[in-house]
Write a protein that holds these residues in place. Structure first.
Motif, PDB file in Angstrom:
ATOM      1  N   LYS A 127       0.844  -1.195   0.000  1.00  0.00           N
ATOM      2  CA  LYS A 127       0.000   0.000   0.000  1.00  0.00           C
ATOM      3  C   LYS A 127       0.885   1.252   0.000  1.00  0.00           C
ATOM      4  CE  LYS A 127      -3.979  -2.232   0.791  1.00  0.00           C
ATOM      5  NZ  LYS A 127      -3.511  -3.629   0.798  1.00  0.00           N
ATOM      6  N   VAL A 128       0.476   2.231  -0.786  1.00  0.00           N
ATOM      7  CA  VAL A 128       1.133   3.534  -0.751  1.00  0.00           C
ATOM      8  C   VAL A 128       0.041   4.598  -0.617  1.00  0.00           C
ATOM      9  CG1 VAL A 128       3.111   2.808  -2.159  1.00  0.00           C
ATOM     10  CG2 VAL A 128       1.088   3.778  -3.289  1.00  0.00           C
ATOM     11  N   TRP A 129       0.447   5.846  -0.519  1.00  0.00           N
ATOM     12  CA  TRP A 129      -0.520   6.940  -0.360  1.00  0.00           C
ATOM     13  C   TRP A 129      -0.295   7.968  -1.459  1.00  0.00           C
ATOM     14  CZ3 TRP A 129      -4.258   6.879   3.526  1.00  0.00           C
ATOM     15  CH2 TRP A 129      -4.108   5.856   4.478  1.00  0.00           C
ATOM     16  N   ILE A 130      -1.402   8.443  -2.027  1.00  0.00           N
ATOM     17  CA  ILE A 130      -1.301   9.338  -3.181  1.00  0.00           C
ATOM     18  C   ILE A 130      -2.255  10.520  -3.006  1.00  0.00           C
ATOM     19  CG2 ILE A 130      -1.783   9.520  -5.672  1.00  0.00           C
ATOM     20  CD1 ILE A 130      -0.903   6.603  -5.907  1.00  0.00           C
ATOM     21  N   ARG A 131      -1.757  11.717  -3.320  1.00  0.00           N
ATOM     22  CA  ARG A 131      -2.671  12.867  -3.359  1.00  0.00           C
ATOM     23  C   ARG A 131      -2.484  13.616  -4.681  1.00  0.00           C
ATOM     24  NH1 ARG A 131      -0.152  17.680  -1.348  1.00  0.00           N
ATOM     25  NH2 ARG A 131       2.007  17.211  -0.818  1.00  0.00           N
ATOM     26  N   GLY A 132      -3.548  14.229  -5.122  1.00  0.00           N
ATOM     27  CA  GLY A 132      -3.547  14.939  -6.387  1.00  0.00           C
ATOM     28  C   GLY A 132      -4.947  14.942  -6.961  1.00  0.00           C
ATOM     29  N   PRO A 133      -5.160  15.198  -8.236  1.00  0.00           N
ATOM     30  CA  PRO A 133      -4.128  15.571  -9.204  1.00  0.00           C
ATOM     31  C   PRO A 133      -3.734  17.033  -9.041  1.00  0.00           C
ATOM     32  CG  PRO A 133      -6.277  15.672 -10.255  1.00  0.00           C
ATOM     33  CD  PRO A 133      -6.511  15.237  -8.833  1.00  0.00           C
ATOM     34  N   PHE A 134      -2.488  17.342  -9.388  1.00  0.00           N
ATOM     35  CA  PHE A 134      -1.996  18.704  -9.284  1.00  0.00           C
ATOM     36  C   PHE A 134      -1.480  19.190 -10.635  1.00  0.00           C
ATOM     37  CE2 PHE A 134      -1.023  16.994  -4.880  1.00  0.00           C
ATOM     38  CZ  PHE A 134      -2.113  17.614  -4.285  1.00  0.00           C
ATOM     39  N   GLY A 135      -1.373  20.503 -10.746  1.00  0.00           N
ATOM     40  CA  GLY A 135      -0.770  21.123 -11.927  1.00  0.00           C
ATOM     41  C   GLY A 135      -1.749  21.345 -13.063  1.00  0.00           C
ATOM     42  N   ASN A 136      -1.230  22.032 -14.087  1.00  0.00           N
ATOM     43  CA  ASN A 136      -2.069  22.310 -15.257  1.00  0.00           C
ATOM     44  C   ASN A 136      -2.023  21.116 -16.222  1.00  0.00           C
ATOM     45  OD1 ASN A 136       0.422  22.504 -16.442  1.00  0.00           O
ATOM     46  ND2 ASN A 136       0.151  24.552 -17.266  1.00  0.00           N
ATOM     47  N   THR A 137      -2.609  21.269 -17.373  1.00  0.00           N
ATOM     48  CA  THR A 137      -2.712  20.133 -18.297  1.00  0.00           C
ATOM     49  C   THR A 137      -2.234  20.555 -19.689  1.00  0.00           C
ATOM     50  OG1 THR A 137      -4.902  20.655 -19.156  1.00  0.00           O
ATOM     51  CG2 THR A 137      -4.828  19.485 -17.054  1.00  0.00           C
ATOM     52  N   VAL A 157       5.940  25.889 -10.677  1.00  0.00           N
ATOM     53  CA  VAL A 157       5.799  24.744 -11.575  1.00  0.00           C
ATOM     54  C   VAL A 157       4.596  23.890 -11.144  1.00  0.00           C
ATOM     55  CG1 VAL A 157       6.895  22.600 -12.367  1.00  0.00           C
ATOM     56  CG2 VAL A 157       8.207  24.715 -12.300  1.00  0.00           C
ATOM     57  N   CYS A 158       4.315  23.846  -9.848  1.00  0.00           N
ATOM     58  CA  CYS A 158       3.233  22.981  -9.352  1.00  0.00           C
ATOM     59  C   CYS A 158       1.838  23.481  -9.681  1.00  0.00           C
ATOM     60  CB  CYS A 158       3.365  22.750  -7.849  1.00  0.00           C
ATOM     61  SG  CYS A 158       3.093  24.232  -6.847  1.00  0.00           S
ATOM     62  N   ILE A 159       1.651  24.793  -9.787  1.00  0.00           N
ATOM     63  CA  ILE A 159       0.295  25.285 -10.072  1.00  0.00           C
ATOM     64  C   ILE A 159       0.199  26.012 -11.420  1.00  0.00           C
ATOM     65  CG2 ILE A 159      -0.686  25.346  -7.742  1.00  0.00           C
ATOM     66  CD1 ILE A 159       0.106  28.249  -7.504  1.00  0.00           C
ATOM     67  N   ASP A 160       1.249  26.725 -11.815  1.00  0.00           N
ATOM     68  CA  ASP A 160       1.245  27.399 -13.118  1.00  0.00           C
ATOM     69  C   ASP A 160       1.704  26.426 -14.211  1.00  0.00           C
ATOM     70  OD1 ASP A 160       0.517  29.989 -12.024  1.00  0.00           O
ATOM     71  OD2 ASP A 160       2.538  30.040 -11.193  1.00  0.00           O
ATOM     72  N   GLY A 161       2.428  25.390 -13.838  1.00  0.00           N
ATOM     73  CA  GLY A 161       2.906  24.346 -14.737  1.00  0.00           C
ATOM     74  C   GLY A 161       2.288  23.050 -14.291  1.00  0.00           C
ATOM     75  N   PRO A 162       2.880  21.913 -14.580  1.00  0.00           N
ATOM     76  CA  PRO A 162       4.224  21.725 -15.141  1.00  0.00           C
ATOM     77  C   PRO A 162       4.312  21.929 -16.656  1.00  0.00           C
ATOM     78  CG  PRO A 162       3.229  19.585 -14.718  1.00  0.00           C
ATOM     79  CD  PRO A 162       2.268  20.616 -14.194  1.00  0.00           C
ATOM     80  N   VAL A 163       3.151  22.085 -17.338  1.00  0.00           N
ATOM     81  CA  VAL A 163       3.194  22.251 -18.791  1.00  0.00           C
ATOM     82  C   VAL A 163       3.400  23.729 -19.124  1.00  0.00           C
ATOM     83  CG1 VAL A 163       1.903  21.985 -20.938  1.00  0.00           C
ATOM     84  CG2 VAL A 163       1.666  20.264 -19.118  1.00  0.00           C
ATOM     85  N   PHE A 164       4.444  24.021 -19.873  1.00  0.00           N
ATOM     86  CA  PHE A 164       4.710  25.388 -20.317  1.00  0.00           C
ATOM     87  C   PHE A 164       4.993  25.359 -21.819  1.00  0.00           C
ATOM     88  CE2 PHE A 164       6.042  25.508 -15.834  1.00  0.00           C
ATOM     89  CZ  PHE A 164       5.433  26.675 -15.388  1.00  0.00           C
ATOM     90  N   SER A 165       4.676  26.471 -22.489  1.00  0.00           N
ATOM     91  CA  SER A 165       5.066  26.587 -23.900  1.00  0.00           C
ATOM     92  C   SER A 165       6.430  27.272 -23.943  1.00  0.00           C
ATOM     93  CB  SER A 165       4.045  27.412 -24.671  1.00  0.00           C
ATOM     94  OG  SER A 165       4.132  28.777 -24.289  1.00  0.00           O
TER      95      SER A 165
END
Lengths: 325, 277
Positions: B92-102, B258-266
């Protein structure tokens, strides 16, 4: 706005009566310095014109805060803290700092529920400074050392009494019972003026066209400034295993340390002191302003008073602006 | 408001060995237990915890349309990943999210897609690929050209799926390795060199890149030279981060996180940002 008068000898009785319902945090003598601490005896509280060594930020954003426990049986328990707190005798600079920290932690898509809950359970009682201390420059940052509205009630020393400006309902609850006076006769309660010490330039110019290597030359990277700063809010999670349970803590971290940004691969975007010092100054004077509208330095002077090698953020910012003219 | 630091429990249902050159990259298939779920879009990431060891961010590697499980492809490189690599199915592991843009999947509709990935850089692009490959979505996008690079033939991830990808309508997969190898009959050479040989409709193409920083730098430079607008060259960044929600102060590049404005950048965005990543 309502003003009341509290005779100085009534303050301790008031605090005494509040101690049953609240944890009272106030300036207390510790060795040579004044610090904010949870008060056991009201006699410990010191309301003079000294500057406290540290700000009271740790009572909303603890240096080490237990967040949750991963239990032996594979469950998770959120650590709840419902303590009602009165932060008493907080200066304008530190109230302004809490306002900035509140923006960071409670604005946007995600909210730091730990900070938010503590803030909700806290009554902030401000207390005016009469003199500027060595290293202080809140005036240059547009603050009034003698008054701030970023609290529930604000005390001003007026001889043998305090004049208390009641700002919120929480403030009214504590001080509403005291004799009201005509606000016209109350001490001047103006908030600060225009901030003189600001960096007004764009991100690219500040990032690239300032000699950060030279500016940061004598910094030792000890991180004292970040621990002592009332607006520094960076943190890291740490897990500690105790009796088969894993306890997760949120702990203060510092941008002055190389590991702060180091990737697991070893790559580090801020590999040298120059980059780390640039981050500290621009985070305070530019990035928080871009994101939340506040310059994240309140001129409290603590980093100047505490730096072992005499780094001075006020001179650094002044020099940057002079250099860009 | 819910606690953004509180993870959900997930069971490791399968561990898939990816690389054959070493055993360092594995794909972890995870199912949320206790009725948990996580809807995400291509480009987003999670924070994965191993209690007592810590937490680290990882991009989703599976299809956002797959509601049964999620997959994360992870290289053994630090404390959390080292501990993760010792776990077996059933753990078992623990996961939180999803975070960031798309990735801007809507804006990308109607365009041809050029995907250039180096090594593990293919992992955060796989949700986008699988999303576009879906029967419901494939017709919305033009030709999909993929240039997949790895140091050697044993360093590719998802190699078992390449043949299947090649069978998808209007989709091509070109693989390249750094140096010649016996038995290797595909391309040899770096992607920024090979990309200039490709037939790219620069007026109507979105380029999506992920890989080592040096690859991103050279390939994006070449794509700009070829005439793809910087606004249509996308990449996804990684940074050390604690919170994933814009509070902890670690992953900023200038004022952007990067966590909220990214991680996807042009590339257009990145060219306006300080080069500190």
């Amino acid at each position: 706005m309502k003003h009341v008068v509290v005779p100085k000898d009534s303050i301790k009785d008031l605090l005494e009566s509040l101690m049953t319902d609240y944890k009272i945090v106030a300036p207390v003598r510790e060795g040579q310095t004044l610090v904010y601490k949870a008060v056991n005896q009201v006699d410990e509280v010191i309301l003079n014109d000294e500057a406290a060594y540290k700000s009271p930020k740790e009572f909303l954003f603890p240096q080490t805060e237990q967040m949750m426990v991963f239990s032996k049986d594979g469950d998770i328990r959120i650590t709840e803290d419902d303590t009602k707190t009165i932060l008493f005798g907080v200066r304008s600079c530190d109230l302004e700092a809490l306002k900035i920290m509140t923006a960071v932690f409670t604005q946007g898509k995600f909210i730091d529920t730990y900070f938010e809950k503590k803030l909700k359970n806290t009554v902030l009682i401000g207390f005016g400074c009469q003199s500027e201390k060595k290293g202080c420059f809140c005036g240059d940052r547009g603050l009034n050392k003698g008054y701030s509205e970023a609290c529930d009630a604000f005390l001003t020393d007026n001889g043998d009494q305090y004049i208390v400006q009641i700002i919120t309902e929480k403030g009214e609850l504590l001080f509403g019972g005291f004799a009201q006076i005509d606000s016209q006769k109350a001490v001047s309660c103006e908030s600060g003026g225009q901030a003189l010490l600001e960096i007004n330039s764009d991100e690219s110019t500040l990032f690239n066209n300032v000699d950060w290597g030279r500016i940061s030359e004598k910094c030792m990277g000890c991180g004292t400034c970040t621990y002592i700063c009332p607006t520094c809010h960076c943190f890291v999670f740490k897990d500690v295993v105790e009796k088969g349970e894993a306890i997760r803590y949120k702990c203060w971290d510092s941008c002055m340390y190389p590991k702060f940004t180091m990737h697991a691969s070893g790559h580090n975007p801020r590999a040298s002191k120059k980059e780390r010092y640039r981050q500290r100054i621009l985070h305070k004077y530019l990035y928080v302003k871009q994101n939340f509208g506040y310059t994240a330095c309140t001129g409290c002077g603590r980093c100047i008073r505490s730096c072992p090698v005499g780094m001075n953020i006020k001179s650094v910012v002044t020099e940057i602006m002079e250099g860009l003219k | 408001m819910s606690n953004p630091y509180l993870p959900q429990k997930a069971e490791l249902v399968e561990v898939i060995q990816e690389t054959s050159s070493d055993l360092d990259i594995k794909t972890y298939r995870l199912k949320f237990t206790d009725g948990g779920k996580m809807d995400f879009m291509p480009g987003q990431f999670v924070e994965l915890s191993i209690p007592g060891v810590g937490e680290a961010p990882f991009g989703f590697a599976s299809s956002p349309l797959n509601k049964e499980y999620i997959e994360l492809s992870i290289k053994r490189v630090g404390l959390v990943t080292e501990a993760l690599h010792s776990l077996k199915a059933g753990s078992k592991v623990w996961i939180r999210g999803p975070f960031g843009n798309t990735f801007p999947v809507k804006e990308m509709e109607g365009s041809k897609i050029l995907v250039i990935a180096g090594g593990l850089g293919l992992a955060p692009l796989r949700p986008l690929l699988l999303y576009m490959f879906d029967e419901q979505n494939r017709s919305k996008y033009g030709d999909i050209q993929m240039l997949l690079a790895a140091r050697g033939s044993g360093d590719f991830i998802y190699r078992r799926e390449f043949e299947e990808w090649r069978k998808i309508d209007r989709t091509s997969v070109t693989c390249t390795i750094d140096r010649p190898e016996e038995g290797w009959d595909e391309r040899v050479g770096f992607p920024h060199v090979l990309v200039s040989e490709m037939d790219i409709d620069t007026a109507n193409t979105y380029a999506v890149l992920c890989g080592p920083p040096i690859m991103i730098k050279f390939v994006s430079g070449k794509l700009v030279e070829l005439g793809i607008p910087k606004e249509k060259i996308l990449t996804t960044l990684e940074m050390r981060m604690t919170c994933g929600v814009g509070k902890c102060g670690k992953c900023n590049i200038g004022h952007q996180y990067v966590c909220i404005d990214g991680p996807v950048f042009s590339m257009a965005q990145l060219s306006q940002m300080p080069g500190e990543y």
